[in-house]
Design a protein around this motif. Structure first.
Motif, PDB file in Angstrom:
ATOM      1  N   ASP A 108      -6.571   3.899   0.493  1.00  0.00           N
ATOM      2  CA  ASP A 108      -7.939   3.404   0.666  1.00  0.00           C
ATOM      3  C   ASP A 108      -7.969   2.000   1.273  1.00  0.00           C
ATOM      4  OD1 ASP A 108     -10.741   3.776   0.413  1.00  0.00           O
ATOM      5  OD2 ASP A 108     -10.782   2.594  -1.415  1.00  0.00           O
ATOM      6  N   ARG A 109      -6.994   1.676   2.139  1.00  0.00           N
ATOM      7  CA  ARG A 109      -7.034   0.370   2.820  1.00  0.00           C
ATOM      8  C   ARG A 109      -7.899   0.518   4.081  1.00  0.00           C
ATOM      9  NH1 ARG A 109      -6.698  -3.646   0.410  1.00  0.00           N
ATOM     10  NH2 ARG A 109      -4.538  -3.425  -0.283  1.00  0.00           N
ATOM     11  N   THR A 110      -9.190   0.651   3.833  1.00  0.00           N
ATOM     12  CA  THR A 110     -10.139   0.757   4.937  1.00  0.00           C
ATOM     13  C   THR A 110     -10.610  -0.637   5.338  1.00  0.00           C
ATOM     14  OG1 THR A 110     -12.013   0.929   3.422  1.00  0.00           O
ATOM     15  CG2 THR A 110     -10.925   2.985   4.050  1.00  0.00           C
ATOM     16  N   GLU A 144      -7.805   2.894  -5.989  1.00  0.00           N
ATOM     17  CA  GLU A 144      -7.239   4.202  -5.668  1.00  0.00           C
ATOM     18  C   GLU A 144      -5.731   4.164  -5.409  1.00  0.00           C
ATOM     19  OE1 GLU A 144      -9.554   6.785  -3.116  1.00  0.00           O
ATOM     20  OE2 GLU A 144     -11.341   5.538  -3.450  1.00  0.00           O
ATOM     21  N   ASN A 157      -1.608   3.620  -1.820  1.00  0.00           N
ATOM     22  CA  ASN A 157      -3.014   3.263  -1.701  1.00  0.00           C
ATOM     23  C   ASN A 157      -3.547   3.784  -0.367  1.00  0.00           C
ATOM     24  OD1 ASN A 157      -5.545   2.083  -1.816  1.00  0.00           O
ATOM     25  ND2 ASN A 157      -4.815   0.090  -1.104  1.00  0.00           N
ATOM     26  N   ASP A 215       0.828  -1.210   0.000  1.00  0.00           N
ATOM     27  CA  ASP A 215       0.000   0.000   0.000  1.00  0.00           C
ATOM     28  C   ASP A 215       0.861   1.258   0.000  1.00  0.00           C
ATOM     29  OD1 ASP A 215      -2.371  -1.415  -0.052  1.00  0.00           O
ATOM     30  OD2 ASP A 215      -2.664  -1.358   2.114  1.00  0.00           O
ATOM     31  N   SER A 226      -4.719   4.708   8.448  1.00  0.00           N
ATOM     32  CA  SER A 226      -5.417   3.453   8.181  1.00  0.00           C
ATOM     33  C   SER A 226      -5.522   2.632   9.455  1.00  0.00           C
ATOM     34  CB  SER A 226      -4.682   2.641   7.101  1.00  0.00           C
ATOM     35  OG  SER A 226      -5.260   1.351   6.962  1.00  0.00           O
ATOM     36  N   SER A 250      -5.330   7.977  -6.595  1.00  0.00           N
ATOM     37  CA  SER A 250      -6.669   8.367  -7.042  1.00  0.00           C
ATOM     38  C   SER A 250      -7.177   7.432  -8.132  1.00  0.00           C
ATOM     39  CB  SER A 250      -6.635   9.802  -7.582  1.00  0.00           C
ATOM     40  OG  SER A 250      -7.825  10.127  -8.253  1.00  0.00           O
ATOM     41  N   ASN A 278     -12.096  -2.778   2.745  1.00  0.00           N
ATOM     42  CA  ASN A 278     -11.232  -3.275   1.673  1.00  0.00           C
ATOM     43  C   ASN A 278     -10.314  -4.411   2.108  1.00  0.00           C
ATOM     44  OD1 ASN A 278     -12.383  -1.670  -0.244  1.00  0.00           O
ATOM     45  ND2 ASN A 278     -10.937   0.016   0.044  1.00  0.00           N
TER      46      ASN A 278
END
Length: 239
Positions: A108-110, A133, A106, A101, A155, A137, A113
Motif C-alpha cells: 500500500d505504498r501509494t 497494511e 507493504n 516495504d 507501486s 493486510s 502514503n
C-alpha cells in the motif's frame, strides 16, 4: 487530536474488521525508527472515554486501552498533489523505504502514503506514512503470514523514489542494516503490542518468524529483482 503536550496527532483507533491495523502500525513504526526511516514520531496513547464519547465517529470505535498516535506533519502534500518534484532532499532514505516495504510486505505504498514538505521550489522532504497494511493486510490471520507474496510490488511511488536514488549500493547497505537488526529487539517490539488489541501469542510468534524469514531468504531476492527490473531501467532511460 491536540494532546496535552500541545502537539497535534493523527490517531488511529481500534476498529472491528481492521483488527491488525494498530499492531501493524506499531511494529512497522518501531522497525522503521531503528532503521532511520523518515517516519513521523509516534506513540501508544491512552485517550479518556469521556473524550471519545463526545465525538460520534469515535464513540462507535472499540474502546481499547491504547490507540496509535502519529505526530501530524503540517504544511505537506501527498504524492498525488505534487505536480512536479525536481529534488527529494532526503534521497539517501529512499532505498531504505523501498526495502522496508518489501521486508514487511507493504503493498500500500501509494502516492497518498507519502508526505512531501516543500523546503525549496520543487524540492521536498519525503515522509513515509500509513503502514496499516504491512504483513499483507489490515486483518491478516496467522495462516496468511506463511502465504505472503514474493514478487515485485506494483507501486508507482516506488518508481518515483527510485529515480532519486543515486547509487544502487544504497540497497545493499540497507539490506545489511535490516539483516543485522537484533532478533531480541524484533521480539521485544512485537511483545509490546497491547494485549487488548487481540493479537494472540501464536500470531506474535508468527510475526517474528515472518520478519526473520523474509529478511534472510526473501528480501535479498526481491531486492535484486527490483534493481534489475525497476531501478536500472529507470536510470538507463534517464541517461
Amino acid at each position: 487530536i491536540t494532546f496535552s503536550d500541545g502537539k497535534d496527532y493523527v490517531v488511529k483507533y481500534f476498529q472491528t474488521g481492521f483488527e491488525k491495523t494498530l499492531p501493524n502500525e506499531w511494529v512497522a513504526y518501531c522497525l522503521a525508527r531503528y532503521l532511520g526511516l523518515p517516519i513521523p514520531y509516534a506513540q501508544l496513547v491512552e485517550i479518556p472515554q469521556e473524550f471519545s464519547s463526545q465525538v460520534p465517529e469515535l464513540a462507535q470505535m472499540s474502546q481499547t486501552n491504547f490507540q496509535f498516535a502519529s505526530l501530524y506533519v503540517p504544511n505537506c502534500i501527498d504524492g498525488h498533489q505534487a505536480s512536479h518534484v525536481s529534488n527529494i532532499i532526503n534521497h539517501q532514505s529512499l532505498a531504505s523505504i523501498i526495502l522496508f516495504d518489501y521486508w514487511l510486505c507493504n503493498g500500500d505504498r501509494t502516492r497518498k502514503n507519502i508526505l512531501l514538505h516543500e523546503e525549496n521550489l520543487n524540492s521536498y522532504h519525503l515522509w513515509a506514512i500509513d503502514h496499516a497494511e504491512v504483513f499483507g493486510s489490515y486483518n491478516w490471520l496467522l495462516p496468511d503470514l506463511g502465504r505472503l507474496p514474493v514478487r515485485i510490488l506494483k507501486s508507482a511511488t516506488h518508481q518515483i523514489m527510485a529515480l532519486f536514488i543515486e547509487d544502487e549500493k544504497q540497497f545493499t547497505e540497507q539490506l545489511e542494516l535490516i539483516q543485522t537488526m537484533p532478533i531480541l529487539l524484533i521480539e521485544e517490539i512485537v511483545a509490546l503490542i497491547p494485549d487488548d488489541w487481540g493479537v494472540s501469542m501464536e500470531e506474535k510468534k508468527g510475526m517474528v518468524t515472518t520478519l526473520l524469514s523474509r529478511r534472510k531468504n526473501i528480501l535479498p531476492k526481491l531486492m535484486q529483482k527490483f534493481i534489475l527490473n525497476i531501478y536500472r531501467p529507470l536510470h538507463q532511460n534517464q541517461g
